[in-house]
Structure formats: structure tokens, C-alpha cells
Design a protein around this motif. Structure first.
Motif, PDB file in Angstrom:
ATOM      1  N   ALA A 173      26.906 -43.996 -31.530  1.00  0.00           N
ATOM      2  CA  ALA A 173      26.827 -45.436 -31.297  1.00  0.00           C
ATOM      3  C   ALA A 173      27.924 -45.998 -30.398  1.00  0.00           C
ATOM      4  N   TYR A 174      29.007 -45.252 -30.173  1.00  0.00           N
ATOM      5  CA  TYR A 174      30.175 -45.819 -29.497  1.00  0.00           C
ATOM      6  C   TYR A 174      30.391 -45.227 -28.114  1.00  0.00           C
ATOM      7  N   THR A 175      30.617 -46.115 -27.145  1.00  0.00           N
ATOM      8  CA  THR A 175      30.971 -45.658 -25.804  1.00  0.00           C
ATOM      9  C   THR A 175      32.382 -45.086 -25.835  1.00  0.00           C
ATOM     10  N   MET A 176      32.737 -44.387 -24.803  1.00  0.00           N
ATOM     11  CA  MET A 176      34.072 -43.797 -24.746  1.00  0.00           C
ATOM     12  C   MET A 176      35.157 -44.873 -24.822  1.00  0.00           C
ATOM     13  N   GLY A 177      34.987 -45.947 -24.098  1.00  0.00           N
ATOM     14  CA  GLY A 177      35.986 -47.016 -24.115  1.00  0.00           C
ATOM     15  C   GLY A 177      36.154 -47.618 -25.497  1.00  0.00           C
ATOM     16  N   ARG A 178      35.041 -47.893 -26.168  1.00  0.00           N
ATOM     17  CA  ARG A 178      35.103 -48.470 -27.518  1.00  0.00           C
ATOM     18  C   ARG A 178      35.661 -47.458 -28.502  1.00  0.00           C
ATOM     19  N   VAL A 188      39.990 -45.669 -32.184  1.00  0.00           N
ATOM     20  CA  VAL A 188      40.903 -44.600 -32.599  1.00  0.00           C
ATOM     21  C   VAL A 188      42.353 -44.952 -32.278  1.00  0.00           C
ATOM     22  N   GLY A 189      42.560 -45.725 -31.224  1.00  0.00           N
ATOM     23  CA  GLY A 189      43.919 -46.054 -30.800  1.00  0.00           C
ATOM     24  C   GLY A 189      44.493 -44.983 -29.901  1.00  0.00           C
ATOM     25  N   CYS A 190      43.635 -44.450 -29.039  1.00  0.00           N
ATOM     26  CA  CYS A 190      44.067 -43.386 -28.122  1.00  0.00           C
ATOM     27  C   CYS A 190      43.532 -43.694 -26.731  1.00  0.00           C
ATOM     28  N   THR A 191      43.802 -42.802 -25.809  1.00  0.00           N
ATOM     29  CA  THR A 191      43.286 -42.961 -24.453  1.00  0.00           C
ATOM     30  C   THR A 191      41.936 -42.257 -24.327  1.00  0.00           C
ATOM     31  N   GLN A 192      41.205 -42.614 -23.296  1.00  0.00           N
ATOM     32  CA  GLN A 192      39.945 -41.929 -23.023  1.00  0.00           C
ATOM     33  C   GLN A 192      40.208 -40.469 -22.669  1.00  0.00           C
ATOM     34  N   ASP A 193      41.318 -40.204 -22.007  1.00  0.00           N
ATOM     35  CA  ASP A 193      41.682 -38.830 -21.670  1.00  0.00           C
ATOM     36  C   ASP A 193      41.885 -37.994 -22.932  1.00  0.00           C
ATOM     37  N   PHE A 194      42.482 -38.586 -23.960  1.00  0.00           N
ATOM     38  CA  PHE A 194      42.675 -37.876 -25.228  1.00  0.00           C
ATOM     39  C   PHE A 194      41.317 -37.465 -25.802  1.00  0.00           C
ATOM     40  N   LEU A 195      40.335 -38.368 -25.765  1.00  0.00           N
ATOM     41  CA  LEU A 195      38.994 -38.030 -26.257  1.00  0.00           C
ATOM     42  C   LEU A 195      38.376 -36.907 -25.433  1.00  0.00           C
ATOM     43  N   ARG A 196      38.575 -36.941 -24.119  1.00  0.00           N
ATOM     44  CA  ARG A 196      38.060 -35.859 -23.262  1.00  0.00           C
ATOM     45  C   ARG A 196      38.698 -34.524 -23.643  1.00  0.00           C
ATOM     46  N   ARG A 197      40.006 -34.551 -23.901  1.00  0.00           N
ATOM     47  CA  ARG A 197      40.702 -33.318 -24.272  1.00  0.00           C
ATOM     48  C   ARG A 197      40.233 -32.786 -25.617  1.00  0.00           C
ATOM     49  N   GLN A 209      32.721 -38.423 -35.585  1.00  0.00           N
ATOM     50  CA  GLN A 209      33.581 -37.938 -34.504  1.00  0.00           C
ATOM     51  C   GLN A 209      34.825 -38.804 -34.355  1.00  0.00           C
ATOM     52  N   LEU A 210      34.678 -40.097 -34.573  1.00  0.00           N
ATOM     53  CA  LEU A 210      35.846 -40.981 -34.484  1.00  0.00           C
ATOM     54  C   LEU A 210      36.848 -40.668 -35.588  1.00  0.00           C
ATOM     55  N   ARG A 211      36.353 -40.313 -36.770  1.00  0.00           N
ATOM     56  CA  ARG A 211      37.273 -39.933 -37.850  1.00  0.00           C
ATOM     57  C   ARG A 211      38.059 -38.669 -37.480  1.00  0.00           C
ATOM     58  N   LEU A 212      37.365 -37.694 -36.903  1.00  0.00           N
ATOM     59  CA  LEU A 212      38.051 -36.469 -36.469  1.00  0.00           C
ATOM     60  C   LEU A 212      39.079 -36.784 -35.386  1.00  0.00           C
ATOM     61  N   ALA A 213      38.695 -37.614 -34.435  1.00  0.00           N
ATOM     62  CA  ALA A 213      39.607 -37.984 -33.344  1.00  0.00           C
ATOM     63  C   ALA A 213      40.835 -38.709 -33.892  1.00  0.00           C
ATOM     64  N   ALA A 214      40.626 -39.581 -34.867  1.00  0.00           N
ATOM     65  CA  ALA A 214      41.754 -40.313 -35.457  1.00  0.00           C
ATOM     66  C   ALA A 214      42.696 -39.356 -36.187  1.00  0.00           C
ATOM     67  N   ARG A 215      42.142 -38.364 -36.874  1.00  0.00           N
ATOM     68  CA  ARG A 215      42.986 -37.368 -37.545  1.00  0.00           C
ATOM     69  C   ARG A 215      43.806 -36.594 -36.518  1.00  0.00           C
ATOM     70  N   ALA A 216      43.168 -36.182 -35.437  1.00  0.00           N
ATOM     71  CA  ALA A 216      43.872 -35.438 -34.391  1.00  0.00           C
ATOM     72  C   ALA A 216      44.941 -36.306 -33.740  1.00  0.00           C
ATOM     73  N   GLN A 217      44.622 -37.551 -33.481  1.00  0.00           N
ATOM     74  CA  GLN A 217      45.574 -38.462 -32.841  1.00  0.00           C
ATOM     75  C   GLN A 217      46.794 -38.648 -33.729  1.00  0.00           C
ATOM     76  N   GLN A 218      46.568 -38.801 -35.024  1.00  0.00           N
ATOM     77  CA  GLN A 218      47.680 -38.972 -35.961  1.00  0.00           C
ATOM     78  C   GLN A 218      48.570 -37.730 -35.993  1.00  0.00           C
TER      79      GLN A 218
END
Length: 99
Positions: free
Chosen positions: A15-20, A25-34, A57-66
Motif C-alpha cells: 500500500a505504501y510508496t517508497m517516499g511514504r 520508518v524514519g529513514c531515507t529512500q536509499d536505506f529502503l533500496r539497500r 515490510q515497514l516493520r522489518l525496515a523499522a527494526r533494521a533502521q533501529q
């Protein structure tokens, strides 16, 4: 309940675009790409080729970002999260009696 309601309840609906997603998550789009390149998440691609992310996927990304914010290397964070998820899945399965 209509189809749109079903999608809103679906943890895996992209449901979420990369920007949203980056905003949430509170990260950059580059972080999501990585994270995608590291294999932690595999975003859905729209017909136009744009990445779309699910709540799961956003939950996983937030865990990784943290973890990365606390000094963990990205590859190590991705591996730890994958192993944690495998363990949680194994613990959810009913145990079989040994013969």
C-alpha cells in the motif's frame, strides 16, 4: 466487507510508496533500496516499476533502521532480523512428540 477493506487489513498488501514508506520508518529512500538489495525486504513493483511496501515490510525496515542507528552493520542487522523471524515462526508451530 468490500475488497478495499480486505486490503486494508492485509499485512502484506503493498500500500505504501517508497517516499511514504521512508517517512513512516524514519529513514531515507536509499536505506529502503539497500534493504531490498540485502534481501531483507522485496517490495512489490507497480505496473510502472515503482516500489510499493506493505505494513509487514515497514516493520522489518523499522527494526533494521533501529539496529543500524545503534551501530549494527546493515548486513548483520538483516541477518539477525531474518534469524529472529525464523525462530519466531518455529516457535509458533506446534511441537511434535518425539518417538
Amino acid at each position: 466487507m468490500g475488497r478495499s477493506d480486505d486490503m486494508m487489513d492485509d499485512e502484506n498488501h503493498p500500500a505504501y510508496t517508497m517516499g511514504r514508506a521512508a517517512e513512516i520508518v524514519g529513514c531515507t529512500q536509499d536505506f529502503l533500496r539497500r534493504l531490498g538489495a540485502a534481501g531483507l525486504i522485496d517490495p512489490h513493483r507497480s505496473a510502472g516499476g515503482h516500489r510499493r511496501y506493505s505494513r509487514g515490510q515497514l516493520r522489518l525496515a523499522a527494526r533494521a533502521q533501529q539496529m543500524c542507528a545503534q551501530g549494527t552493520d546493515l548486513a548483520a542487522a538483516c541477518r539477525i532480523i531474518a534469524l529472529e523471524d525464523q525462530l519466531a515462526e518455529a516457535q509458533r508451530r506446534p511441537s511434535r512428540p518425539h518417538s
